[in-house]
Design a protein around this motif. Structure first.
Motif, PDB file in Angstrom:
ATOM      1  N   VAL A  51       4.612  19.866  -7.016  1.00 26.48           N
ATOM      2  CA  VAL A  51       5.585  19.766  -8.104  1.00 26.48           C
ATOM      3  C   VAL A  51       5.133  18.707  -9.108  1.00 26.48           C
ATOM      4  CG1 VAL A  51       7.953  19.095  -8.671  1.00 26.48           C
ATOM      5  CG2 VAL A  51       7.521  20.631  -6.747  1.00 26.48           C
ATOM      6  N   ALA A  52       4.656  17.572  -8.618  1.00 28.38           N
ATOM      7  CA  ALA A  52       4.219  16.489  -9.509  1.00 28.38           C
ATOM      8  C   ALA A  52       3.064  16.945 -10.401  1.00 28.38           C
ATOM      9  CB  ALA A  52       3.813  15.261  -8.694  1.00 28.38           C
ATOM     10  N   VAL A  53       2.096  17.630  -9.818  1.00 26.93           N
ATOM     11  CA  VAL A  53       0.950  18.096 -10.603  1.00 26.93           C
ATOM     12  C   VAL A  53       1.379  19.193 -11.570  1.00 26.93           C
ATOM     13  CG1 VAL A  53      -1.284  19.270 -10.467  1.00 26.93           C
ATOM     14  CG2 VAL A  53      -0.788  17.348  -8.949  1.00 26.93           C
ATOM     15  N   SER A  54       2.272  20.057 -11.139  1.00 27.38           N
ATOM     16  CA  SER A  54       2.796  21.089 -12.035  1.00 27.38           C
ATOM     17  C   SER A  54       3.505  20.445 -13.227  1.00 27.38           C
ATOM     18  CB  SER A  54       3.754  22.003 -11.270  1.00 27.38           C
ATOM     19  OG  SER A  54       4.228  23.022 -12.104  1.00 27.38           O
ATOM     20  N   ASP A  55       4.290  19.399 -12.968  1.00 25.20           N
ATOM     21  CA  ASP A  55       4.999  18.693 -14.037  1.00 25.20           C
ATOM     22  C   ASP A  55       4.023  18.008 -15.003  1.00 25.20           C
ATOM     23  OD1 ASP A  55       7.426  19.510 -13.009  1.00 25.20           O
ATOM     24  OD2 ASP A  55       7.896  17.577 -12.064  1.00 25.20           O
ATOM     25  N   ILE A  56       2.881  17.587 -14.490  1.00 28.21           N
ATOM     26  CA  ILE A  56       1.843  16.978 -15.334  1.00 28.21           C
ATOM     27  C   ILE A  56       1.161  18.046 -16.184  1.00 28.21           C
ATOM     28  CG2 ILE A  56      -0.447  15.881 -15.285  1.00 28.21           C
ATOM     29  CD1 ILE A  56       0.580  14.509 -12.615  1.00 28.21           C
ATOM     30  N   LEU A  57       0.811  19.160 -15.555  1.00 25.83           N
ATOM     31  CA  LEU A  57       0.002  20.178 -16.225  1.00 25.83           C
ATOM     32  C   LEU A  57       0.775  21.052 -17.204  1.00 25.83           C
ATOM     33  CD1 LEU A  57      -2.372  21.368 -13.356  1.00 25.83           C
ATOM     34  CD2 LEU A  57      -2.846  19.755 -15.220  1.00 25.83           C
ATOM     35  N   ASN A  58       2.029  21.355 -16.921  1.00 25.41           N
ATOM     36  CA  ASN A  58       2.790  22.257 -17.793  1.00 25.41           C
ATOM     37  C   ASN A  58       2.771  21.838 -19.268  1.00 25.41           C
ATOM     38  OD1 ASN A  58       3.806  24.723 -16.728  1.00 25.41           O
ATOM     39  ND2 ASN A  58       5.080  23.528 -15.320  1.00 25.41           N
ATOM     40  N   PRO A  59       3.154  20.612 -19.600  1.00 22.63           N
ATOM     41  CA  PRO A  59       3.131  20.249 -21.018  1.00 22.63           C
ATOM     42  C   PRO A  59       1.718  20.194 -21.597  1.00 22.63           C
ATOM     43  CG  PRO A  59       3.813  18.370 -19.674  1.00 22.63           C
ATOM     44  CD  PRO A  59       3.734  19.548 -18.769  1.00 22.63           C
ATOM     45  N   LEU A  60       0.740  19.811 -20.779  1.00 20.77           N
ATOM     46  CA  LEU A  60      -0.642  19.764 -21.260  1.00 20.77           C
ATOM     47  C   LEU A  60      -1.169  21.166 -21.550  1.00 20.77           C
ATOM     48  CD1 LEU A  60      -2.073  17.004 -18.901  1.00 20.77           C
ATOM     49  CD2 LEU A  60      -1.548  16.797 -21.348  1.00 20.77           C
ATOM     50  N   LEU A  61      -0.849  22.115 -20.686  1.00 19.99           N
ATOM     51  CA  LEU A  61      -1.281  23.496 -20.919  1.00 19.99           C
ATOM     52  C   LEU A  61      -0.614  24.065 -22.169  1.00 19.99           C
ATOM     53  CD1 LEU A  61      -1.303  24.755 -17.238  1.00 19.99           C
ATOM     54  CD2 LEU A  61      -3.292  24.548 -18.736  1.00 19.99           C
ATOM     55  N   ASP A  62       0.634  23.687 -22.408  1.00 21.89           N
ATOM     56  CA  ASP A  62       1.311  24.111 -23.639  1.00 21.89           C
ATOM     57  C   ASP A  62       0.584  23.538 -24.861  1.00 21.89           C
ATOM     58  OD1 ASP A  62       3.204  25.562 -22.267  1.00 21.89           O
ATOM     59  OD2 ASP A  62       4.764  24.013 -22.397  1.00 21.89           O
ATOM     60  N   GLU A  63       0.155  22.289 -24.752  1.00 22.64           N
ATOM     61  CA  GLU A  63      -0.546  21.625 -25.859  1.00 22.64           C
ATOM     62  C   GLU A  63      -1.951  22.213 -26.056  1.00 22.64           C
ATOM     63  OE1 GLU A  63      -2.554  17.264 -26.451  1.00 22.64           O
ATOM     64  OE2 GLU A  63      -0.547  17.320 -25.562  1.00 22.64           O
ATOM     65  N   TRP A  64      -2.689  22.368 -24.957  1.00 22.41           N
ATOM     66  CA  TRP A  64      -4.063  22.883 -25.048  1.00 22.41           C
ATOM     67  C   TRP A  64      -4.089  24.357 -25.437  1.00 22.41           C
ATOM     68  CZ3 TRP A  64      -5.292  20.790 -19.526  1.00 22.41           C
ATOM     69  CH2 TRP A  64      -5.436  19.402 -19.571  1.00 22.41           C
ATOM     70  N   ASP A  65      -3.101  25.096 -24.969  1.00 24.47           N
ATOM     71  CA  ASP A  65      -2.972  26.532 -25.218  1.00 24.47           C
ATOM     72  C   ASP A  65      -4.267  27.309 -24.922  1.00 24.47           C
ATOM     73  OD1 ASP A  65      -1.483  28.749 -25.845  1.00 24.47           O
ATOM     74  OD2 ASP A  65      -1.909  28.640 -27.988  1.00 24.47           O
ATOM     75  N   PRO A  66      -4.782  27.184 -23.680  1.00 28.08           N
ATOM     76  CA  PRO A  66      -6.057  27.822 -23.357  1.00 28.08           C
ATOM     77  C   PRO A  66      -5.949  29.325 -23.081  1.00 28.08           C
ATOM     78  CG  PRO A  66      -5.184  26.763 -21.418  1.00 28.08           C
ATOM     79  CD  PRO A  66      -4.234  26.452 -22.546  1.00 28.08           C
ATOM     80  N   ILE A  67      -4.743  29.792 -22.823  1.00 23.61           N
ATOM     81  CA  ILE A  67      -4.540  31.193 -22.451  1.00 23.61           C
ATOM     82  C   ILE A  67      -3.557  31.802 -23.441  1.00 23.61           C
ATOM     83  CG2 ILE A  67      -3.783  32.751 -20.627  1.00 23.61           C
ATOM     84  CD1 ILE A  67      -4.441  30.409 -18.641  1.00 23.61           C
ATOM     85  N   THR A  68      -3.988  32.840 -24.119  1.00 21.11           N
ATOM     86  CA  THR A  68      -3.151  33.416 -25.179  1.00 21.11           C
ATOM     87  C   THR A  68      -2.064  34.332 -24.644  1.00 21.11           C
ATOM     88  OG1 THR A  68      -4.780  35.168 -25.493  1.00 21.11           O
ATOM     89  CG2 THR A  68      -4.948  33.234 -26.928  1.00 21.11           C
ATOM     90  N   GLU A  69      -2.309  34.953 -23.496  1.00 22.14           N
ATOM     91  CA  GLU A  69      -1.310  35.870 -22.939  1.00 22.14           C
ATOM     92  C   GLU A  69      -0.336  35.114 -22.045  1.00 22.14           C
ATOM     93  OE1 GLU A  69      -4.000  38.574 -21.123  1.00 22.14           O
ATOM     94  OE2 GLU A  69      -4.520  37.212 -19.533  1.00 22.14           O
ATOM     95  N   GLU A  70       0.752  35.790 -21.689  1.00 24.26           N
ATOM     96  CA  GLU A  70       1.757  35.199 -20.803  1.00 24.26           C
ATOM     97  C   GLU A  70       1.187  35.066 -19.397  1.00 24.26           C
ATOM     98  OE1 GLU A  70       6.125  36.453 -19.315  1.00 24.26           O
ATOM     99  OE2 GLU A  70       5.728  36.683 -21.466  1.00 24.26           O
ATOM    100  N   TYR A  71       1.445  33.931 -18.746  1.00 24.04           N
ATOM    101  CA  TYR A  71       0.958  33.687 -17.386  1.00 24.04           C
ATOM    102  C   TYR A  71       1.895  32.715 -16.683  1.00 24.04           C
ATOM    103  CZ  TYR A  71      -0.700  29.150 -19.011  1.00 24.04           C
ATOM    104  OH  TYR A  71      -0.767  27.877 -19.520  1.00 24.04           O
ATOM    105  N   SER A  72       1.705  32.608 -15.378  1.00 25.41           N
ATOM    106  CA  SER A  72       2.454  31.641 -14.576  1.00 25.41           C
ATOM    107  C   SER A  72       1.485  30.613 -14.011  1.00 25.41           C
ATOM    108  CB  SER A  72       3.161  32.338 -13.412  1.00 25.41           C
ATOM    109  OG  SER A  72       4.153  33.202 -13.880  1.00 25.41           O
TER     110      SER A  72
END
Length: 144
Positions: A51-72
């Motif tokens: 959960v802690a790592v997910s909470d760290i990565l979620n906003p960063l992935l939103d910022e980096w936007d490495p994947i254009t399609e919808e994913y989990s």
């Protein structure tokens, strides 16, 4: 998407927080794209770590936007019976219970030594040496 670049970005972010990146994969499962991030640390991973790592990565992935399609995003441990993929992972498994497959047999026992690519496994108080060229696969195992 450049998966190796994404892996480097993720690894940098979680390493400074005391985690190791075991690996990432981007897969399609049941019609859903999944970015799976597998983490580890010396004393093991629990759900709070995920959960802690997910909470760290979620906003960063939103910022980096490495994947254009919808994913989990899925953050998990590599599992209790994870493969040992390199010499460093094998060295860290010394003293632990492992499963080794050679061309001729399957063995389970305590890994007692790893030198020059060769393994020594203790099975029922007897040490068995396995030469590096004979090792097809080694993974952690659960002692029954």
């Amino acid at each position: 998407m450049d998966l190796s670049r994404l892996q480097n970005l993720i690894e940098e972010q979680i390493r400074i927080r005391g985690y190791e990146l075991y690996g990432i994969e981007y897969v399609l499962e049941r019609k859903t794209q999944i970015l799976r991030v597998m983490i580890d640390k010396p004393d093991g991973i629990d759900i709070d770590d995920c959960v802690a790592v997910s909470d760290i990565l979620n906003p960063l992935l939103d910022e980096w936007d490495p994947i254009t399609e919808e994913y989990s995003l899925e953050v998990s441990s590599p599992g209790a019976e994870r493969k040992l993929r390199n010499a460093e992972e094998i060295r860290r498994a010394i003293g632990k219970f492992v499963h080794v497959e050679t061309y001729e047999q399957k063995l389970e026992g305590e890994l007692v030594a790893f030198q020059d690519g060769n393994l020594t496994i203790k099975i029922r108080n007897k040490n068995i040496e396995i030469a590096s060229p004979d090792i097809q696969m080694i993974r952690m195992a659960i002692k029954m």
